[in-house]
Design an enzyme around this catalytic site. Structure first.
Site: not given
Ligand SMILES: Cc1ncc(COP(=O)(O)O)c(C=O)c1O
Length: 376
Positions: A185
């Site tokens: 990110k």
């Molecule tokens: C659109 C979206 N929502 C939620 C998430 C979930 O994040 P995490 O991987 O930190 O759980 C991601 C992860 O890349 C994402 O791209």
């Protein structure tokens, strides 16, 4: 001689990360109590221009926690774009509610707001717009629709740190905004997430449920009135997050500059569709994404394989939610027509997009990509 590898994304840890983590470790503040947790939350809230920011341990649980704080559960429906990352829907399923899918726009790949109203039923409680790949969703008509129907708006801004819609930061416009700080990110804590809100009562609920529903005030008596979660972020992760946040504007600018270079070089290439532009949007370009259309001459998968052979890493687009076996088996309505998502998903890929990408690397990616097109 082997070509130097260009990763799709690498974290940049160029600031005070080591200093802050060392300080946390040397003082013994390595769990979720600790000064960096509070400082990261305070500075993140300031960055977004919101009243409250609550750290959690990843972006998926950020979404879950926000849904819980909004009171969403069994029997409820949450409207979500079918073209998103699976975590958006997992979080809805954790609550017992049902994701209801809406197609994306053909060019922006974001939720088609004009199709949302038709999906609202008596069970609909919330809408979850997702700012896909860093491009803001068209929030004004969505917020107006949600207000008219009394629905909660929960922004999945996991991919949109630093993105803006009409000058407002993504994540700061809905009732809740949810972020991920996974390593790819725009800013990272390794694993981590944040929920933001302007509502004091919602913020209390977020803090209550993320910490096993220990009472927020009074002595810790180990007596619980609700079943909560342990979604706490460690102080060591928050230390990295704070150092990252100090550089967020630079990282966003670097990604936008990468995008400018890609667009300049790839514009007009037959068979390549570039990311859409929107006058209301400041796109943080979490990932620079393109479509390999049928007239390119090779399929998306052939392009990815060929670039891989040339030491250039890419990723394919998400598979739409209405095509997910897990969600069909969970009981989601996977019928209906989603032509735009079905067009973009098998054709989309993202190119190397990290904040540390050099001009030479971008030039090499473009040169190799253009050279793949068969001469007609
Ligand atoms: C659109 C979206 N929502 C939620 C998430 C979930 O994040 P995490 O991987 O930190 O759980 C991601 C992860 O890349 C994402 O791209």
């Amino acid at each position: 001689m082997s070509l130097p590898f260009i990763p799709v994304c690498e974290p940049l840890l160029l600031g005070r990360e080591l200093e802050y983590v060392t300080s946390a470790v040397s003082k013994g503040w390595i769990s979720s109590s600790g000064p960096y947790v509070h400082e990261f939350e305070k500075k993140f809230a300031e960055h977004l221009g919101v009243r409250h920011a609550v750290t959690v341990c990843n972006g998926t649980v950020a979404l879950h926690l926000a849904l819980v704080a909004a009171g969403i559960g069994e029997g409820d429906e949450v409207i979500v774009p079918t073209f998103t990352m699976f975590a958006s829907c997992s979080a809805i399923c954790y609550t017992g509610a049902k994701p209801v899918f809406v197609d994306c726009e053909r060019d922006s790949w974001n939720l088609d707001v004009s199709q949302v109203e038709a999906k609202i039923t008596s069970r609909t409680r919330a809408i979850m717009p997702v700012h896909i790949y860093g491009l803001p969703c068209d929030m004004d008509p969505l917020l107006e629709l949600a207000k008219r129907h009394g629905l909660v708006v929960l922004e999945d801004a996991a991919e949109a740190i630093g993105s803006e819609y009409k000058g407002q930061k993504c994540g700061a416009m809905g009732d809740f905004g949810c972020f991920s700080f996974f390593a790819n990110k725009v800013i990272t804590t390794g694993e981590g997430g944040m929920v933001v809100t302007n509502d004091d009562a919602h913020a209390e609920q977020l803090r209550y449920y993320k910490n096993l529903c220990f009472p927020l005030k009074g002595p810790r008596r180990y007596l619980h009135e609700h079943v909560g979660f342990n979604y706490r972020m460690p102080n060591t992760s928050a230390a990295i997050g704070l150092a990252q946040l100090e550089r967020v504007d630079d990282y966003v600018e670097r990604r936008r500059e990468n995008a400018r270079r890609y667009t300049e070089r790839l514009r007009g290439q037959r068979g390549i569709t570039l990311p859409a532009e929107r006058s209301f949007a400041k796109n943080s370009f979490w990932m620079y994404s393109i479509l390999i259309e049928d007239d390119f001459g090779l399929s998306r998968d052939q392009v990815m394989a060929a670039l891989g052979e040339r030491a250039i890493e890419t990723r394919s687009f998400f598979v739409p939610m209405h095509q997910q076996v897990a969600l069909r088996d969970y009981g989601c309505d996977v019928g209906g027509s989603y032509p735009n998502s079905e067009h973009v998903s098998p054709r989309g890929l993202y190119l190397p997009s990290g904040s540390g990408l050099t001009d030479e690397q971008i030039e090499r990616v473009c040169r190799e990509l253009i050279a793949l097109a068969p001469v007609s």
